[in-house]
Design a protein around this motif. Structure first.
Motif, PDB file in Angstrom:
ATOM      1  N   ALA A  93       0.839  -1.201   0.000  1.00  0.00           N
ATOM      2  CA  ALA A  93       0.000   0.000   0.000  1.00  0.00           C
ATOM      3  C   ALA A  93       0.876   1.254   0.000  1.00  0.00           C
ATOM      4  O   ALA A  93       0.604   2.208  -0.748  1.00  0.00           O
ATOM      5  CB  ALA A  93      -0.935  -0.008   1.199  1.00  0.00           C
ATOM      6  N   LYS A  94       1.933   1.269   0.791  1.00  0.00           N
ATOM      7  CA  LYS A  94       2.848   2.412   0.811  1.00  0.00           C
ATOM      8  C   LYS A  94       3.541   2.569  -0.536  1.00  0.00           C
ATOM      9  O   LYS A  94       3.702   3.688  -1.034  1.00  0.00           O
ATOM     10  CB  LYS A  94       3.884   2.248   1.920  1.00  0.00           C
ATOM     11  N   LEU A  95       3.949   1.456  -1.131  1.00  0.00           N
ATOM     12  CA  LEU A  95       4.627   1.485  -2.422  1.00  0.00           C
ATOM     13  C   LEU A  95       3.762   2.136  -3.505  1.00  0.00           C
ATOM     14  O   LEU A  95       4.252   2.930  -4.303  1.00  0.00           O
ATOM     15  CB  LEU A  95       5.010   0.060  -2.846  1.00  0.00           C
ATOM     16  N   VAL A  96       2.472   1.813  -3.522  1.00  0.00           N
ATOM     17  CA  VAL A  96       1.592   2.319  -4.589  1.00  0.00           C
ATOM     18  C   VAL A  96       0.820   3.564  -4.184  1.00  0.00           C
ATOM     19  O   VAL A  96       0.080   4.131  -4.992  1.00  0.00           O
ATOM     20  CB  VAL A  96       0.642   1.221  -5.118  1.00  0.00           C
ATOM     21  N   GLY A  97       0.965   3.998  -2.943  1.00  0.00           N
ATOM     22  CA  GLY A  97       0.352   5.247  -2.508  1.00  0.00           C
ATOM     23  C   GLY A  97      -1.130   5.189  -2.214  1.00  0.00           C
ATOM     24  O   GLY A  97      -1.864   6.133  -2.503  1.00  0.00           O
ATOM     25  N   ILE A  98      -1.572   4.064  -1.633  1.00  0.00           N
ATOM     26  CA  ILE A  98      -2.961   3.942  -1.193  1.00  0.00           C
ATOM     27  C   ILE A  98      -2.963   3.464   0.256  1.00  0.00           C
ATOM     28  O   ILE A  98      -1.925   3.045   0.770  1.00  0.00           O
ATOM     29  CB  ILE A  98      -3.788   2.972  -2.076  1.00  0.00           C
ATOM     30  N   SER A  99      -4.118   3.511   0.889  1.00  0.00           N
ATOM     31  CA  SER A  99      -4.193   3.024   2.262  1.00  0.00           C
ATOM     32  C   SER A  99      -4.227   1.495   2.275  1.00  0.00           C
ATOM     33  O   SER A  99      -4.613   0.861   1.294  1.00  0.00           O
ATOM     34  CB  SER A  99      -5.448   3.569   2.949  1.00  0.00           C
ATOM     35  N   ARG A 100      -3.800   0.935   3.409  1.00  0.00           N
ATOM     36  CA  ARG A 100      -3.866  -0.526   3.557  1.00  0.00           C
ATOM     37  C   ARG A 100      -5.310  -0.993   3.461  1.00  0.00           C
ATOM     38  O   ARG A 100      -5.606  -2.039   2.908  1.00  0.00           O
ATOM     39  CB  ARG A 100      -3.242  -0.961   4.886  1.00  0.00           C
ATOM     40  N   ARG A 101      -6.236  -0.208   3.979  1.00  0.00           N
ATOM     41  CA  ARG A 101      -7.662  -0.549   3.926  1.00  0.00           C
ATOM     42  C   ARG A 101      -8.148  -0.642   2.474  1.00  0.00           C
ATOM     43  O   ARG A 101      -8.875  -1.560   2.112  1.00  0.00           O
ATOM     44  CB  ARG A 101      -8.460   0.499   4.702  1.00  0.00           C
ATOM     45  N   THR A 102      -7.743   0.324   1.648  1.00  0.00           N
ATOM     46  CA  THR A 102      -8.133   0.288   0.235  1.00  0.00           C
ATOM     47  C   THR A 102      -7.554  -0.944  -0.437  1.00  0.00           C
ATOM     48  O   THR A 102      -8.249  -1.622  -1.207  1.00  0.00           O
ATOM     49  CB  THR A 102      -7.674   1.570  -0.491  1.00  0.00           C
ATOM     50  N   LEU A 103      -6.297  -1.268  -0.150  1.00  0.00           N
ATOM     51  CA  LEU A 103      -5.684  -2.467  -0.720  1.00  0.00           C
ATOM     52  C   LEU A 103      -6.431  -3.707  -0.266  1.00  0.00           C
ATOM     53  O   LEU A 103      -6.731  -4.596  -1.070  1.00  0.00           O
ATOM     54  CB  LEU A 103      -4.204  -2.559  -0.337  1.00  0.00           C
ATOM     55  N   SER A 104      -6.763  -3.775   0.999  1.00  0.00           N
ATOM     56  CA  SER A 104      -7.522  -4.909   1.516  1.00  0.00           C
ATOM     57  C   SER A 104      -8.867  -5.027   0.802  1.00  0.00           C
ATOM     58  O   SER A 104      -9.279  -6.122   0.409  1.00  0.00           O
ATOM     59  CB  SER A 104      -7.733  -4.752   3.023  1.00  0.00           C
ATOM     60  N   ASP A 105      -9.545  -3.899   0.618  1.00  0.00           N
ATOM     61  CA  ASP A 105     -10.825  -3.909  -0.091  1.00  0.00           C
ATOM     62  C   ASP A 105     -10.649  -4.381  -1.538  1.00  0.00           C
ATOM     63  O   ASP A 105     -11.469  -5.141  -2.055  1.00  0.00           O
ATOM     64  CB  ASP A 105     -11.469  -2.525  -0.078  1.00  0.00           C
ATOM     65  N   LEU A 106      -9.572  -3.946  -2.186  1.00  0.00           N
ATOM     66  CA  LEU A 106      -9.289  -4.395  -3.551  1.00  0.00           C
ATOM     67  C   LEU A 106      -9.088  -5.906  -3.602  1.00  0.00           C
ATOM     68  O   LEU A 106      -9.607  -6.580  -4.496  1.00  0.00           O
ATOM     69  CB  LEU A 106      -8.027  -3.716  -4.089  1.00  0.00           C
ATOM     70  N   GLU A 107      -8.327  -6.421  -2.660  1.00  0.00           N
ATOM     71  CA  GLU A 107      -8.046  -7.857  -2.646  1.00  0.00           C
ATOM     72  C   GLU A 107      -9.285  -8.684  -2.329  1.00  0.00           C
ATOM     73  O   GLU A 107      -9.334  -9.865  -2.634  1.00  0.00           O
ATOM     74  CB  GLU A 107      -6.911  -8.160  -1.670  1.00  0.00           C
TER      75      GLU A 107
END
Length: 100
Positions: A49-63
């Motif tokens: 999430a830090k690498l791509v500039g989004i929140s961990r929550r957004t990444l979790s939602d994407l996954e």
């Protein structure tokens, strides 16, 4: 026990296999992202999430296929994997013809 880092050929083979599974509708986009993040890049959700500039929550939602984000953000999320979002036919026959 620490996991062994895959070599570049193994990473590429995994990436190709995941894309194949995605195109064959054996997995969804969220599954693909999670598998590639973990198995190809070896990154945690926080680190990716830090690498791509989004929140961990957004990444979790994407996954979990629960996110509603822009195309720009989707492309930013897949960029470290060498992928981009695109249009594909929904009908398997058309997809097969397009890929051949």
């Amino acid at each position: 026990m620490k996991r062994r880092e895959p070599n570049p050929d193994e990473r590429e083979a995994k990436l190709v296999e995941v894309v194949r599974q995605l195109l064959a509708e054996e997995i969804n986009e969220g599954d693909a992202l999670r598998i590639l993040r973990r198995d190809v890049l070896g990154l945690s959700q926080d680190a990716y999430a830090k690498l791509v500039g989004i929140s961990r929550r957004t990444l979790s939602d994407l996954e979990r296929n629960r996110a509603n984000i822009t195309l720009d953000t989707m492309n930013r999320v897949y960029r470290p994997l060498g992928l981009k979002v695109g249009l594909l036919p929904r009908q398997p026959g058309m997809l097969e013809r397009a890929l051949s």
